[in-house]
Design a protein around this motif. Structure first.
Motif, PDB file in Angstrom:
ATOM      1  N   GLU A  26      63.139  85.074  31.283  1.00 46.19           N
ATOM      2  CA  GLU A  26      61.849  84.500  31.663  1.00 46.19           C
ATOM      3  C   GLU A  26      62.098  83.091  32.164  1.00 46.19           C
ATOM      4  O   GLU A  26      62.645  82.251  31.444  1.00 46.19           O
ATOM      5  CB  GLU A  26      60.901  84.478  30.458  1.00 46.19           C
ATOM      6  N   ARG A  27      61.712  82.838  33.401  1.00 42.97           N
ATOM      7  CA  ARG A  27      61.890  81.505  33.987  1.00 42.97           C
ATOM      8  C   ARG A  27      60.826  80.566  33.418  1.00 42.97           C
ATOM      9  O   ARG A  27      59.690  80.966  33.185  1.00 42.97           O
ATOM     10  CB  ARG A  27      61.739  81.557  35.519  1.00 42.97           C
ATOM     11  N   GLN A  28      61.218  79.305  33.207  1.00 44.75           N
ATOM     12  CA  GLN A  28      60.228  78.308  32.794  1.00 44.75           C
ATOM     13  C   GLN A  28      59.301  78.043  33.966  1.00 44.75           C
ATOM     14  O   GLN A  28      59.729  78.020  35.119  1.00 44.75           O
ATOM     15  CB  GLN A  28      60.925  77.020  32.354  1.00 44.75           C
ATOM     16  N   LYS A  29      58.036  77.845  33.666  1.00 44.61           N
ATOM     17  CA  LYS A  29      57.041  77.651  34.718  1.00 44.61           C
ATOM     18  C   LYS A  29      56.977  76.207  35.204  1.00 44.61           C
ATOM     19  O   LYS A  29      56.394  75.921  36.233  1.00 44.61           O
ATOM     20  CB  LYS A  29      55.680  78.132  34.225  1.00 44.61           C
ATOM     21  N   SER A  30      57.559  75.300  34.445  1.00 47.03           N
ATOM     22  CA  SER A  30      57.588  73.889  34.837  1.00 47.03           C
ATOM     23  C   SER A  30      58.817  73.246  34.217  1.00 47.03           C
ATOM     24  O   SER A  30      59.583  73.898  33.507  1.00 47.03           O
ATOM     25  CB  SER A  30      56.308  73.186  34.358  1.00 47.03           C
ATOM     26  N   LEU A  31      58.991  71.964  34.486  1.00 44.57           N
ATOM     27  CA  LEU A  31      60.124  71.248  33.908  1.00 44.57           C
ATOM     28  C   LEU A  31      60.042  71.252  32.382  1.00 44.57           C
ATOM     29  O   LEU A  31      58.948  71.201  31.815  1.00 44.57           O
ATOM     30  CB  LEU A  31      60.112  69.779  34.361  1.00 44.57           C
ATOM     31  N   GLY A  88      71.002  78.860  30.104  1.00 45.03           N
ATOM     32  CA  GLY A  88      71.096  77.991  31.280  1.00 45.03           C
ATOM     33  C   GLY A  88      69.813  77.243  31.582  1.00 45.03           C
ATOM     34  O   GLY A  88      68.848  77.246  30.813  1.00 45.03           O
ATOM     35  N   TRP A  89      69.834  76.562  32.721  1.00 47.58           N
ATOM     36  CA  TRP A  89      68.698  75.751  33.171  1.00 47.58           C
ATOM     37  C   TRP A  89      67.536  76.630  33.593  1.00 47.58           C
ATOM     38  O   TRP A  89      67.724  77.659  34.223  1.00 47.58           O
ATOM     39  CB  TRP A  89      69.076  74.877  34.363  1.00 47.58           C
ATOM     40  N   GLY A  90      66.323  76.175  33.308  1.00 44.78           N
ATOM     41  CA  GLY A  90      65.122  76.803  33.840  1.00 44.78           C
ATOM     42  C   GLY A  90      64.767  78.140  33.226  1.00 44.78           C
ATOM     43  O   GLY A  90      63.893  78.830  33.733  1.00 44.78           O
ATOM     44  N   VAL A  91      65.437  78.519  32.128  1.00 42.64           N
ATOM     45  CA  VAL A  91      65.176  79.799  31.479  1.00 42.64           C
ATOM     46  C   VAL A  91      64.577  79.523  30.098  1.00 42.64           C
ATOM     47  O   VAL A  91      65.057  78.658  29.369  1.00 42.64           O
ATOM     48  CB  VAL A  91      66.471  80.637  31.342  1.00 42.64           C
ATOM     49  N   VAL A  92      63.517  80.260  29.751  1.00 41.34           N
ATOM     50  CA  VAL A  92      62.897  80.108  28.439  1.00 41.34           C
ATOM     51  C   VAL A  92      63.880  80.610  27.382  1.00 41.34           C
ATOM     52  O   VAL A  92      64.408  81.714  27.485  1.00 41.34           O
ATOM     53  CB  VAL A  92      61.567  80.899  28.353  1.00 41.34           C
ATOM     54  N   GLY A  98      57.807  79.384  18.680  1.00 38.17           N
ATOM     55  CA  GLY A  98      56.552  78.758  19.084  1.00 38.17           C
ATOM     56  C   GLY A  98      56.713  77.519  19.942  1.00 38.17           C
ATOM     57  O   GLY A  98      55.717  76.904  20.326  1.00 38.17           O
ATOM     58  N   ASN A  99      57.958  77.139  20.268  1.00 38.63           N
ATOM     59  CA  ASN A  99      58.194  75.899  21.019  1.00 38.63           C
ATOM     60  C   ASN A  99      59.180  76.079  22.171  1.00 38.63           C
ATOM     61  O   ASN A  99      59.830  75.131  22.585  1.00 38.63           O
ATOM     62  CB  ASN A  99      58.741  74.822  20.067  1.00 38.63           C
ATOM     63  N   ASN A 100      59.295  77.284  22.696  1.00 36.62           N
ATOM     64  CA  ASN A 100      60.326  77.538  23.700  1.00 36.62           C
ATOM     65  C   ASN A 100      59.888  77.406  25.155  1.00 36.62           C
ATOM     66  O   ASN A 100      60.725  77.207  26.021  1.00 36.62           O
ATOM     67  CB  ASN A 100      60.917  78.937  23.477  1.00 36.62           C
ATOM     68  N   LEU A 101      58.594  77.519  25.436  1.00 32.68           N
ATOM     69  CA  LEU A 101      58.148  77.567  26.829  1.00 32.68           C
ATOM     70  C   LEU A 101      58.417  76.279  27.591  1.00 32.68           C
ATOM     71  O   LEU A 101      58.654  76.315  28.794  1.00 32.68           O
ATOM     72  CB  LEU A 101      56.657  77.921  26.904  1.00 32.68           C
ATOM     73  N   ASP A 102      58.379  75.139  26.912  1.00 28.32           N
ATOM     74  CA  ASP A 102      58.536  73.860  27.613  1.00 28.32           C
ATOM     75  C   ASP A 102      59.723  73.058  27.083  1.00 28.32           C
ATOM     76  O   ASP A 102      59.750  71.846  27.178  1.00 28.32           O
ATOM     77  CB  ASP A 102      57.259  73.026  27.500  1.00 28.32           C
ATOM     78  N   SER A 103      60.702  73.760  26.492  1.00 26.53           N
ATOM     79  CA  SER A 103      61.816  73.024  25.902  1.00 26.53           C
ATOM     80  C   SER A 103      63.158  73.622  26.296  1.00 26.53           C
ATOM     81  O   SER A 103      63.252  74.741  26.791  1.00 26.53           O
ATOM     82  CB  SER A 103      61.687  73.007  24.375  1.00 26.53           C
ATOM     83  N   LEU A 104      64.172  72.832  26.049  1.00 26.85           N
ATOM     84  CA  LEU A 104      65.559  73.206  26.278  1.00 26.85           C
ATOM     85  C   LEU A 104      66.240  73.176  24.914  1.00 26.85           C
ATOM     86  O   LEU A 104      66.094  72.200  24.177  1.00 26.85           O
ATOM     87  CB  LEU A 104      66.183  72.154  27.209  1.00 26.85           C
ATOM     88  N   GLY A 105      66.938  74.233  24.549  1.00 26.43           N
ATOM     89  CA  GLY A 105      67.629  74.288  23.266  1.00 26.43           C
ATOM     90  C   GLY A 105      69.122  74.083  23.442  1.00 26.43           C
ATOM     91  O   GLY A 105      69.768  74.824  24.175  1.00 26.43           O
ATOM     92  N   ILE A 106      69.659  73.071  22.784  1.00 25.08           N
ATOM     93  CA  ILE A 106      71.089  72.774  22.857  1.00 25.08           C
ATOM     94  C   ILE A 106      71.655  72.841  21.440  1.00 25.08           C
ATOM     95  O   ILE A 106      71.173  72.157  20.542  1.00 25.08           O
ATOM     96  CB  ILE A 106      71.359  71.387  23.465  1.00 25.08           C
TER      97      ILE A 106
END
Length: 171
Positions: A26-31, A88-92, A98-106
């Motif tokens: 699922e691609r992120q819809k925004s940054l 990777g980048w831009g992927v949910v 509950g916090n994945n749509l607008d975040s990056l997990g490292i």
């Protein structure tokens, strides 16, 4: 063997660590507006060959035991500072419920309740975040959080959590 170089960040691709294909993406819809730092709570590793099998094992656990469509994290970093591409980048991701749509997990590979993150790993993540901003995947004014800030967990471990200020101010 080639690695993608992004502003001095060595990123090992999914192909290089022999990732299983995702069941879905699922691609992120925004940054991404937030970065959530995790630890894998597994033994630490250093080096491409030693870490490839461990990351593949994490992916297998996430997909078979947890029912995720892929490894949960967007990126993982080992003790020497090598960054591995997760989703990777831009992927949910599937790293913080509950916090994945607008975040990056490292995720830092290891258990940081006892161990301290290496200077090399901290530097690589700072460079990765700078790269994410410059490539337009991460908001310039992103929030940096530990997993425990968003859920009932010890993650990312006491020693990594206390090192989070070293990751701030990266842009």
């Amino acid at each position: 063997m080639h690695q993608v170089m992004e502003q001095n960040v060595r990123i090992v691709s999914r192909v290089q660590w022999r990732a299983a294909p995702p069941k879905q993406r699922e691609r992120q819809k925004s940054l991404a507006r937030r970065v959530v730092i995790h630890h894998t709570a597994t033994p630490s590793c250093r080096g491409l060959e030693k870490c490839k099998e461990q990351i593949f094992s994490i992916q297998r656990d996430h997909m078979t035991e947890r029912g995720f469509s892929d490894i949960g994290y967007n990126f993982l970093v080992e003790g020497g500072g090598i960054v591995f591409e997760g989703r990777g980048w831009g992927v949910v991701g599937a790293h913080t419920k509950g916090n994945n749509l607008d975040s990056l997990g490292i995720a830092f590979i290891g258990n940081f309740n006892n161990d301290a993150p290496s200077k090399e790993a901290i530097l690589s993540v700072k460079q990765l975040l700078q790269s994410g901003v410059s490539q337009g995947f991460l908001c310039k004014e992103f929030s940096l959080l530990g997993h425990r800030d968003l859920g009932d967990t010890e993650c990312p471990g006491e020693n990594l959590y206390s090192a989070l200020p070293n990751l701030r101010g990266t842009t």
